[in-house]
Design an enzyme around this catalytic site. Structure first.
Site, PDB file in Angstrom:
ATOM      1  N   TYR A  88      32.720  63.238  21.607  1.00  0.00           N
ATOM      2  CA  TYR A  88      32.175  61.922  21.975  1.00  0.00           C
ATOM      3  C   TYR A  88      33.253  61.065  22.629  1.00  0.00           C
ATOM      4  O   TYR A  88      33.053  60.464  23.689  1.00  0.00           O
ATOM      5  CB  TYR A  88      31.630  61.257  20.708  1.00  0.00           C
ATOM      6  CG  TYR A  88      31.186  59.828  20.857  1.00  0.00           C
ATOM      7  CD1 TYR A  88      29.919  59.523  21.337  1.00  0.00           C
ATOM      8  CD2 TYR A  88      32.026  58.774  20.497  1.00  0.00           C
ATOM      9  CE1 TYR A  88      29.497  58.211  21.462  1.00  0.00           C
ATOM     10  CE2 TYR A  88      31.615  57.453  20.621  1.00  0.00           C
ATOM     11  CZ  TYR A  88      30.354  57.172  21.100  1.00  0.00           C
ATOM     12  OH  TYR A  88      29.949  55.869  21.229  1.00  0.00           O
ATOM     13  N   SER A  89      34.413  61.030  21.974  1.00  0.00           N
ATOM     14  CA  SER A  89      35.527  60.231  22.463  1.00  0.00           C
ATOM     15  C   SER A  89      35.928  60.669  23.874  1.00  0.00           C
ATOM     16  O   SER A  89      36.177  59.832  24.748  1.00  0.00           O
ATOM     17  CB  SER A  89      36.690  60.391  21.483  1.00  0.00           C
ATOM     18  OG  SER A  89      37.648  59.416  21.692  1.00  0.00           O
ATOM     19  N   ALA A  90      35.959  61.983  24.092  1.00  0.00           N
ATOM     20  CA  ALA A  90      36.334  62.510  25.413  1.00  0.00           C
ATOM     21  C   ALA A  90      35.366  62.013  26.484  1.00  0.00           C
ATOM     22  O   ALA A  90      35.781  61.608  27.577  1.00  0.00           O
ATOM     23  CB  ALA A  90      36.348  64.032  25.380  1.00  0.00           C
TER      24      ALA A  90
ATOM     25  N   HIS B  89      22.537  55.475  27.108  1.00  0.00           N
ATOM     26  CA  HIS B  89      22.121  56.628  26.293  1.00  0.00           C
ATOM     27  C   HIS B  89      23.315  57.518  25.921  1.00  0.00           C
ATOM     28  O   HIS B  89      24.315  57.568  26.625  1.00  0.00           O
ATOM     29  CB  HIS B  89      21.097  57.449  27.071  1.00  0.00           C
ATOM     30  CG  HIS B  89      21.656  58.065  28.315  1.00  0.00           C
ATOM     31  ND1 HIS B  89      21.628  57.435  29.530  1.00  0.00           N
ATOM     32  CD2 HIS B  89      22.288  59.240  28.518  1.00  0.00           C
ATOM     33  CE1 HIS B  89      22.200  58.210  30.434  1.00  0.00           C
ATOM     34  NE2 HIS B  89      22.621  59.314  29.856  1.00  0.00           N
TER      35      HIS B  89
ATOM     36  N   ILE C  60      28.666  49.716  15.010  1.00  0.00           N
ATOM     37  CA  ILE C  60      27.454  48.890  15.086  1.00  0.00           C
ATOM     38  C   ILE C  60      26.397  49.481  14.140  1.00  0.00           C
ATOM     39  O   ILE C  60      26.339  50.699  13.949  1.00  0.00           O
ATOM     40  CB  ILE C  60      26.901  48.877  16.534  1.00  0.00           C
ATOM     41  CG1 ILE C  60      28.000  48.498  17.545  1.00  0.00           C
ATOM     42  CG2 ILE C  60      25.705  47.924  16.655  1.00  0.00           C
ATOM     43  CD1 ILE C  60      28.579  47.118  17.397  1.00  0.00           C
ATOM     44  N   ASP C  61      25.562  48.604  13.600  1.00  0.00           N
ATOM     45  CA  ASP C  61      24.622  49.060  12.562  1.00  0.00           C
ATOM     46  C   ASP C  61      23.370  49.751  13.099  1.00  0.00           C
ATOM     47  O   ASP C  61      22.267  49.533  12.591  1.00  0.00           O
ATOM     48  CB  ASP C  61      24.246  47.899  11.633  1.00  0.00           C
ATOM     49  CG  ASP C  61      23.377  46.842  12.320  1.00  0.00           C
ATOM     50  OD1 ASP C  61      23.126  46.979  13.546  1.00  0.00           O
ATOM     51  OD2 ASP C  61      22.951  45.899  11.655  1.00  0.00           O
ATOM     52  N   THR C  62      23.514  50.593  14.120  1.00  0.00           N
ATOM     53  CA  THR C  62      22.359  51.369  14.569  1.00  0.00           C
ATOM     54  C   THR C  62      22.121  52.482  13.553  1.00  0.00           C
ATOM     55  O   THR C  62      23.037  52.915  12.859  1.00  0.00           O
ATOM     56  CB  THR C  62      22.601  51.995  15.953  1.00  0.00           C
ATOM     57  OG1 THR C  62      23.695  52.900  15.852  1.00  0.00           O
ATOM     58  CG2 THR C  62      22.914  50.941  16.991  1.00  0.00           C
TER      59      THR C  62
ATOM     60  N   LYS D 295      33.571  59.300  26.436  1.00  0.00           N
ATOM     61  CA  LYS D 295      33.708  57.855  26.633  1.00  0.00           C
ATOM     62  C   LYS D 295      34.984  57.511  27.412  1.00  0.00           C
ATOM     63  O   LYS D 295      34.983  56.586  28.228  1.00  0.00           O
ATOM     64  CB  LYS D 295      33.673  57.131  25.282  1.00  0.00           C
ATOM     65  CG  LYS D 295      32.305  57.184  24.584  1.00  0.00           C
ATOM     66  CD  LYS D 295      31.190  56.565  25.421  1.00  0.00           C
ATOM     67  CE  LYS D 295      29.929  56.276  24.624  1.00  0.00           C
ATOM     68  NZ  LYS D 295      28.830  55.800  25.500  1.00  0.00           N
TER      69      LYS D 295
END
Ligand code: NAG
Length: 258
Positions: free
Chosen positions: A148-150, A85, A183-185, A152
């Site tokens: 987001y990057s941080a 998630h 990814i194609d989400t 991850k």
């Protein structure tokens, strides 16, 4: 002689590489049969696809929210914890909102830690697996996804260190970190399709590769391989070149809406 060596040595290398790879265990869907698996974030996107694949393979799938509270009620044992998630973030220049970074760290990182802590006794008992869904943005700096990057990158630090401790302590719980490209989400496409100059990879195949990697107890999964593993070879030797190549895939004339 010199020419022969030039041919022979790479050839031997290839043969050895082939033997090494073919000696590795192959994936079979039966590996998941009867396994007790938790997938978080399974209401949409890659998580949803993983739940479909797992159900088809005969696993007992528990789709759960992102809290460890429900996990504490799981008392029939657990074989695989798939942490997938993510919280909602923005796709734009970093806006200086520290609260948002904190909130995202809570959802994308700290809740992964909490769920791992809760699940670990069961996973130790079953010789189970932890699968952590991350991103290229968790290995390389990408623009427009700073918070987001941080989060991850934090996952990589936590789980790679934990894997080392498991190895020292002979804890038979595998940790698989998944490094995904675009990814194609629905969410990823909505956020990035206008700005990213590349076509997204299919979420169904992506979900299957993640499950395979977890079942085979691989250290890391790279999907798509050519867009993740290969560029990452540049990271430590030619970081500026990789940064440049990453920027080439963005439409910066058309900055994303804040
Ligand atoms: C670790 O767990 C895996 C999967 O449950 C099992 O196949 C393997 O034999 C275990 N290894 C050890 C050393 O117990």
């Amino acid at each position: 002689m010199g020419r022969l060596q030039k041919i022979l040595i790479p050839f031997l290398g290839l043969v050895l590489a082939f033997c090494f790879y073919s000696a590795r265990e192959n994936f079979k869907p039966e590996m998941l049969k009867g396994k007790r698996v938790i997938v978080t974030g399974a209401s949409t996107g890659i998580g949803e696809q993983m739940a479909y694949h797992l159900a088809q393979m005969g696993a007992h799938v528990l789709v759960t929210a992102r809290t460890e509270a429900k996990l504490q009620k799981v008392n029939g044992g657990l074989d695989m914890l798939i942490l997938n998630h993510v919280g909602k973030s923005y796709f734009s220049y970093f806006d200086g909102d520290i609260r948002h970074v904190q909130k995202l760290l809570d959802i994308n990182f700290l809740s992964y830690v909490a769920m791992t802590v809760s699940a670990l006794p069961m996973l130790k008992q079953s010789g189970g697996s932890i699968v952590v869904v991350s991103s290229m943005a968790g290995k390389v700096g990408f623009p427009f996804t700073v918070p987001y990057s941080a989060t991850k990158f934090a996952l990589d630090g936590f789980f790679s260190s934990l894997r080392q401790e498991f190895s020292i302590q002979n804890v038979n719980v595998s940790i698989t970190l998944c490094i995904l490209s675009f990814i194609d989400t629905e969410n990823a496409v909505r956020a990035a399709a206008d700005v990213l100059l590349m076509s997204p990879a299919p979420k169904e195949e992506c979900a299957l590769e993640i499950i395979k990697g977890g079942a085979l107890r691989q250290r890391e999964v790279y999907y798509k391989y050519a867009l993740t593993k290969i560029p990452l070879l540049l990271r430590d030797w030619a970081a500026e070149l990789l940064d440049y190549l990453v920027r080439q895939h963005y439409h910066v004339e058309r900055p994303p809406a804040a």
